[in-house]
Structures are given as structure tokens and as C-alpha cells.
Design a protein around this motif. Structure first.
Motif, PDB file in Angstrom:
ATOM      1  N   ALA A   1      -7.684  16.719  -5.311  1.00 57.19           N
ATOM      2  CA  ALA A   1      -8.163  16.219  -4.019  1.00 57.19           C
ATOM      3  C   ALA A   1      -7.569  14.846  -3.714  1.00 57.19           C
ATOM      4  O   ALA A   1      -7.177  14.563  -2.578  1.00 57.19           O
ATOM      5  N   VAL A   2      -7.473  13.997  -4.731  1.00 61.43           N
ATOM      6  CA  VAL A   2      -6.877  12.664  -4.546  1.00 61.43           C
ATOM      7  C   VAL A   2      -5.404  12.811  -4.190  1.00 61.43           C
ATOM      8  O   VAL A   2      -4.894  12.137  -3.287  1.00 61.43           O
ATOM      9  N   HIS A   3      -4.723  13.730  -4.883  1.00 62.82           N
ATOM     10  CA  HIS A   3      -3.297  13.959  -4.636  1.00 62.82           C
ATOM     11  C   HIS A   3      -3.084  14.442  -3.200  1.00 62.82           C
ATOM     12  O   HIS A   3      -2.186  13.965  -2.507  1.00 62.82           O
ATOM     13  N   ALA A   4      -3.929  15.379  -2.750  1.00 63.62           N
ATOM     14  CA  ALA A   4      -3.801  15.902  -1.389  1.00 63.62           C
ATOM     15  C   ALA A   4      -4.067  14.805  -0.356  1.00 63.62           C
ATOM     16  O   ALA A   4      -3.378  14.724   0.659  1.00 63.62           O
ATOM     17  N   ALA A   5      -5.058  13.960  -0.620  1.00 61.94           N
ATOM     18  CA  ALA A   5      -5.360  12.873   0.314  1.00 61.94           C
ATOM     19  C   ALA A   5      -4.196  11.883   0.383  1.00 61.94           C
ATOM     20  O   ALA A   5      -3.832  11.416   1.463  1.00 61.94           O
ATOM     21  N   LEU A   6      -3.618  11.576  -0.763  1.00 60.10           N
ATOM     22  CA  LEU A   6      -2.473  10.660  -0.773  1.00 60.10           C
ATOM     23  C   LEU A   6      -1.276  11.269  -0.052  1.00 60.10           C
ATOM     24  O   LEU A   6      -0.570  10.570   0.694  1.00 60.10           O
ATOM     25  N   ALA A   7      -1.041  12.567  -0.272  1.00 61.53           N
ATOM     26  CA  ALA A   7       0.076  13.234   0.404  1.00 61.53           C
ATOM     27  C   ALA A   7      -0.137  13.201   1.913  1.00 61.53           C
ATOM     28  O   ALA A   7       0.799  12.923   2.673  1.00 61.53           O
ATOM     29  N   GLY A   8      -1.373  13.464   2.356  1.00 58.28           N
ATOM     30  CA  GLY A   8      -1.665  13.402   3.785  1.00 58.28           C
ATOM     31  C   GLY A   8      -1.508  12.002   4.341  1.00 58.28           C
ATOM     32  O   GLY A   8      -1.028  11.816   5.461  1.00 58.28           O
ATOM     33  N   LEU A   9      -1.890  11.011   3.565  1.00 57.95           N
ATOM     34  CA  LEU A   9      -1.763   9.618   3.996  1.00 57.95           C
ATOM     35  C   LEU A   9      -0.303   9.235   4.163  1.00 57.95           C
ATOM     36  O   LEU A   9       0.086   8.610   5.145  1.00 57.95           O
ATOM     37  N   LEU A  10       0.524   9.637   3.204  1.00 55.71           N
ATOM     38  CA  LEU A  10       1.945   9.306   3.285  1.00 55.71           C
ATOM     39  C   LEU A  10       2.648  10.090   4.384  1.00 55.71           C
ATOM     40  O   LEU A  10       3.531   9.564   5.052  1.00 55.71           O
ATOM     41  N   GLU A  11       2.251  11.355   4.601  1.00 52.49           N
ATOM     42  CA  GLU A  11       2.874  12.158   5.650  1.00 52.49           C
ATOM     43  C   GLU A  11       2.529  11.640   7.031  1.00 52.49           C
ATOM     44  O   GLU A  11       3.359  11.659   7.932  1.00 52.49           O
ATOM     45  N   SER A  12       1.302  11.172   7.213  1.00 51.46           N
ATOM     46  CA  SER A  12       0.898  10.688   8.530  1.00 51.46           C
ATOM     47  C   SER A  12       1.449   9.295   8.821  1.00 51.46           C
ATOM     48  O   SER A  12       1.444   8.855   9.954  1.00 51.46           O
ATOM     49  N   GLY A  13       1.880   8.600   7.782  1.00 51.51           N
ATOM     50  CA  GLY A  13       2.425   7.266   7.974  1.00 51.51           C
ATOM     51  C   GLY A  13       1.370   6.184   8.025  1.00 51.51           C
ATOM     52  O   GLY A  13       1.671   5.037   8.312  1.00 51.51           O
ATOM     53  N   ASP A  14       0.097   6.540   7.768  1.00 42.63           N
ATOM     54  CA  ASP A  14      -0.980   5.552   7.813  1.00 42.63           C
ATOM     55  C   ASP A  14      -0.868   4.533   6.687  1.00 42.63           C
ATOM     56  O   ASP A  14      -1.342   3.416   6.814  1.00 42.63           O
ATOM     57  N   ALA A  15      -0.230   4.893   5.588  1.00 45.52           N
ATOM     58  CA  ALA A  15      -0.125   3.969   4.465  1.00 45.52           C
ATOM     59  C   ALA A  15       0.715   2.758   4.832  1.00 45.52           C
ATOM     60  O   ALA A  15       0.466   1.646   4.380  1.00 45.52           O
TER      61      ALA A  15
ATOM     62  N   ASP B   1       0.810  -1.217   0.000  1.00 49.39           N
ATOM     63  CA  ASP B   1       0.000   0.000   0.000  1.00 49.39           C
ATOM     64  C   ASP B   1       0.844   1.268   0.000  1.00 49.39           C
ATOM     65  O   ASP B   1       0.506   2.247  -0.678  1.00 49.39           O
ATOM     66  N   ALA B   2       1.931   1.296   0.763  1.00 45.81           N
ATOM     67  CA  ALA B   2       2.763   2.495   0.819  1.00 45.81           C
ATOM     68  C   ALA B   2       3.365   2.791  -0.552  1.00 45.81           C
ATOM     69  O   ALA B   2       3.418   3.941  -0.990  1.00 45.81           O
ATOM     70  N   GLU B   3       3.819   1.763  -1.266  1.00 44.50           N
ATOM     71  CA  GLU B   3       4.393   1.965  -2.591  1.00 44.50           C
ATOM     72  C   GLU B   3       3.315   2.365  -3.594  1.00 44.50           C
ATOM     73  O   GLU B   3       3.537   3.225  -4.454  1.00 44.50           O
ATOM     74  N   LEU B   4       2.128   1.755  -3.507  1.00 49.25           N
ATOM     75  CA  LEU B   4       1.024   2.108  -4.395  1.00 49.25           C
ATOM     76  C   LEU B   4       0.616   3.568  -4.179  1.00 49.25           C
ATOM     77  O   LEU B   4       0.387   4.309  -5.139  1.00 49.25           O
ATOM     78  N   ALA B   5       0.570   3.999  -2.925  1.00 53.91           N
ATOM     79  CA  ALA B   5       0.244   5.395  -2.636  1.00 53.91           C
ATOM     80  C   ALA B   5       1.296   6.320  -3.235  1.00 53.91           C
ATOM     81  O   ALA B   5       0.961   7.380  -3.777  1.00 53.91           O
ATOM     82  N   GLY B   6       2.578   5.921  -3.181  1.00 54.46           N
ATOM     83  CA  GLY B   6       3.641   6.727  -3.783  1.00 54.46           C
ATOM     84  C   GLY B   6       3.490   6.812  -5.289  1.00 54.46           C
ATOM     85  O   GLY B   6       3.675   7.886  -5.886  1.00 54.46           O
ATOM     86  N   VAL B   7       3.143   5.703  -5.936  1.00 51.04           N
ATOM     87  CA  VAL B   7       2.957   5.697  -7.393  1.00 51.04           C
ATOM     88  C   VAL B   7       1.774   6.585  -7.766  1.00 51.04           C
ATOM     89  O   VAL B   7       1.851   7.389  -8.705  1.00 51.04           O
ATOM     90  N   LEU B   8       0.677   6.458  -7.031  1.00 58.79           N
ATOM     91  CA  LEU B   8      -0.494   7.275  -7.320  1.00 58.79           C
ATOM     92  C   LEU B   8      -0.231   8.751  -7.056  1.00 58.79           C
ATOM     93  O   LEU B   8      -0.748   9.618  -7.758  1.00 58.79           O
TER      94      LEU B   8
ATOM     95  N   PRO C   1      -8.723  17.432   2.938  1.00 59.29           N
ATOM     96  CA  PRO C   1      -7.479  17.518   2.204  1.00 59.29           C
ATOM     97  C   PRO C   1      -7.303  18.900   1.561  1.00 59.29           C
ATOM     98  O   PRO C   1      -8.219  19.453   0.984  1.00 59.29           O
ATOM     99  N   VAL C   2      -6.116  19.443   1.722  1.00 62.59           N
ATOM    100  CA  VAL C   2      -5.750  20.707   1.117  1.00 62.59           C
ATOM    101  C   VAL C   2      -4.585  20.428   0.188  1.00 62.59           C
ATOM    102  O   VAL C   2      -3.637  19.751   0.573  1.00 62.59           O
ATOM    103  N   PRO C   3      -4.651  20.927  -1.046  1.00 57.26           N
ATOM    104  CA  PRO C   3      -3.548  20.649  -1.961  1.00 57.26           C
ATOM    105  C   PRO C   3      -2.236  21.192  -1.417  1.00 57.26           C
ATOM    106  O   PRO C   3      -2.199  22.276  -0.847  1.00 57.26           O
ATOM    107  N   PRO C   4      -1.159  20.431  -1.567  1.00 56.68           N
ATOM    108  CA  PRO C   4       0.147  20.899  -1.112  1.00 56.68           C
ATOM    109  C   PRO C   4       0.567  22.136  -1.900  1.00 56.68           C
ATOM    110  O   PRO C   4       0.054  22.396  -2.987  1.00 56.68           O
ATOM    111  N   PRO C   5       1.514  22.909  -1.355  1.00 56.93           N
ATOM    112  CA  PRO C   5       1.901  24.149  -2.022  1.00 56.93           C
ATOM    113  C   PRO C   5       2.439  23.953  -3.436  1.00 56.93           C
ATOM    114  O   PRO C   5       2.313  24.829  -4.266  1.00 56.93           O
TER     115      PRO C   5
END
Length: 172
Positions: free
Chosen positions: A35-49, A16-23, A87-91
């Protein structure tokens, strides 16, 4: 179709962590997927993936992997909620441009509202002009004029009766 199934099977084989990185890389710079990109970035930053159970081709359909350990929330003000933030888009990601008369958050733009009002006003004005050109419309206009004429005559009679024999200095 075989290319899509091959890609899908390769993606399903990733943790899942690698799939989230690819997405995350695939959705970068695409306004429709901000919105999907922001959610994935938040998921990877929080470490939930990394804590999610991996989904593999052998995972039965309908099975939803849950985190191994749910976060503890006691309800205190300083504790962290289990509900993810909006989710908020990253800068680095450009916000999607207004499309279809709506902003990225779904609010109609001033221009789109103005255009709709002008269109409806024009339609209503055109309908009234067309209605007056029909026999029924002409008949209604004639009835209106007849009522106006009768009203003016009645008002003149009432004024004359109220003035009686009074002389009006403005009249000779």
C-alpha cells in the motif's frame, strides 16, 4: 543506533521527490508495504511530490507541508477531486499473499471461517460431553429421562381415554 540516526539524517536532507523515489525502491517487492509502494508510485506519477515543500532537519516539528497550489475543483463531473484515489498496487508488484486467514483487502478467507466454525463446534461438543460427566450433568440427564418417561405414560393414558371402548384392528 548511530547507523540509524545517520541514515535518518541523510534521508531528512533529501528533497521530497528524491525521498519518495528512495522509498519507492525500498518498498518494491515487499508485500507488507504494497500500500505504501502504491501510494508513493501514485504520488510520483501525479507530480505532487515535486510541488511539496521540502522537509529539512530545520523544519519545526508538527509542521505539515502543503502543496504550493491546491488543485481547483468546481464540483463538476469532469473535474478532478482533491481526494486521492485508493492506492492500487502497480502491475509489477505482486499482491501480498493471504496471511493470518485474511486476504490483502482484510476479508476473512473461507478456510479461516471454516476453521473457526469447526473449532467452536468441537469446543461446544466437548463441553457438553464434559458437562454430562459431572454430578450436576448426570442429575440433569436423569431428570430429562424421568420427564420423558412421565410424558410417554401421560400420552398413553390420553390415547386410551380418547379411544374409550373402540377396538383397534391392529391389536389382538
Amino acid at each position: 543506533m548511530s547507523d540509524n540516526s545517520d541514515i535518518a539524517s541523510r534521508l531528512a536532507g533529501l528533497p521530497d521527490a528524491e525521498l519518495a523515489g528512495v522509498l519507492l525502491v525500498a518498498t518494491a517487492g515487499r508485500p507488507g508495504f504494497a500500500a505504501v509502494h502504491a501510494a508513493l508510485a501514485g504520488l510520483l506519477e501525479s507530480g505532487d511530490a515535486g510541488r511539496m515543500a521540502d522537509v529539512t532537519p530545520a523544519t519545526p516539528p508538527g509542521t505539515v507541508p502543503f502543496p504550493a497550489q491546491p488543485p481547483e475543483v468546481s464540483g463538476q463531473v469532469a473535474d478532478v477531486s482533491a481526494v486521492p484515489a485508493v492506492p492500487v498496487p502497480p502491475p509489477g508488484i505482486a499482491t501480498p499473499a493471504e496471511s493470518g486467514g485474511y486476504s490483502a483487502s482484510g476479508v476473512p478467507t473461507f478456510e479461516s471461517v471454516r476453521d473457526k466454525v469447526e473449532q467452536r463446534f468441537g469446543t461446544a461438543q466437548g463441553m457438553s460431553e464434559l458437562d454430562r460427566q459431572t454430578p450436576a450433568g448426570r442429575s440433569a440427564d436423569e431428570q430429562w429421562e424421568a420427564r420423558e418417561k412421565a410424558t410417554r405414560e401421560r400420552l398413553d393414558r390420553i390415547r386410551k381415554s380418547l379411544h374409550g371402548n373402540d377396538t383397534d384392528p391392529d391389536q389382538p
